[in-house]
Design an enzyme around this catalytic site. Structure first.
Site: not given
Ligand code: GLN
Length: 200
Positions: A52-54, A84, A113, A142-143, A179, A181
């Site tokens: 997600g987005e940490s 992630c 990150r 993914i990012r 990921h 999942e």
């Molecule tokens: N870039 C996201 C973060 O800094 C992580 C990306 C992801 O969980 N797919 O949290």
């Protein structure tokens, strides 16, 4: 829980792709709880922290009074698997976090990150992961973060061709930059469930 043969596994459900993790874990026979409150955390034998987005997950964990219970659970030996953003949450040190970003910690690693930059936002590759055996794991980034450095207690489980660590383990903690999942390959989740079963 004591006396139960089916491990109760929580998925931190503040933000991110927790539903995908819950589906994989249920498919493997775990009893899954979505965790948003300290009472829910207290009732599980293991926890997955999703992607997600940490920075958002961190803010929500603090707003929901979950940050300290999560730290206490990790200190107490709860098996936790972070993917992630979840890996970032488990890192003792975050490189390139937003101002004021905190982690739960537990993994003696520095995690950077968005390590692949905006040019290579997302990519997929096959990784040899000896603890999972053949065939290679198809890994979706993914990012994604990378593990930039790790202490002696940390075992690298997977690296890119240039040696960059993208999956690590330390005691009951497991983290992947990618990921599993979303790929249909359940071996990482099964590996984690075996850890949970061993710890119960
Ligand atoms: N870039 C996201 C973060 O800094 C992580 C990306 C992801 O969980 N797919 O949290």
């Amino acid at each position: 829980m004591a006396g139960s043969s089916t491990p109760r596994v929580g998925v931190l459900a503040l933000q991110g792709d927790f539903r995908e993790h819950a589906a994989v874990l249920s498919g493997l026979g775990a009893s899954v709880t979505l965790v948003r409150r300290p009472e829910e955390l207290a009732a599980v034998d293991g926890l997955v922290i999703p992607g997600g987005e940490s920075s958002v997950m961190d803010k929500l964990a603090r707003a929901f009074d979950l940050a300290e219970p999560l730290r206490a659970a990790v200190r107490g030996g709860l098996p936790v698997y972070g993917t992630c953003a979840g890996l970032i949450m488990l890192a003792d040190r975050i490189v390139d976090g937003i101002v004021g970003q905190e982690s739960i910690g537990g993994l003696d690693v520095s995690v950077r990150r968005n390590a692949f930059g905006s040019q290579v936002d997302s990519f997929e590759t096959d990784l040899d992961i000896p603890v999972l055996g053949a065939p290679p794991v198809h890994a979706v980034f993914i990012r994604a973060p990378i593990v930039e450095s790790a202490g002696e207690q940390v075992t690298p489980l997977a690296t890119l061709d240039d040696g960059t660590m993208v999956a690590v383990e330390q005691g009951n903690l497991l983290g992947t930059s990618f990921h599993p999942e979303v790929t249909g390959d359940t071996r990482f989740h099964a590996y984690f469930l075996a850890k949970v079963a061993a710890a119960v």
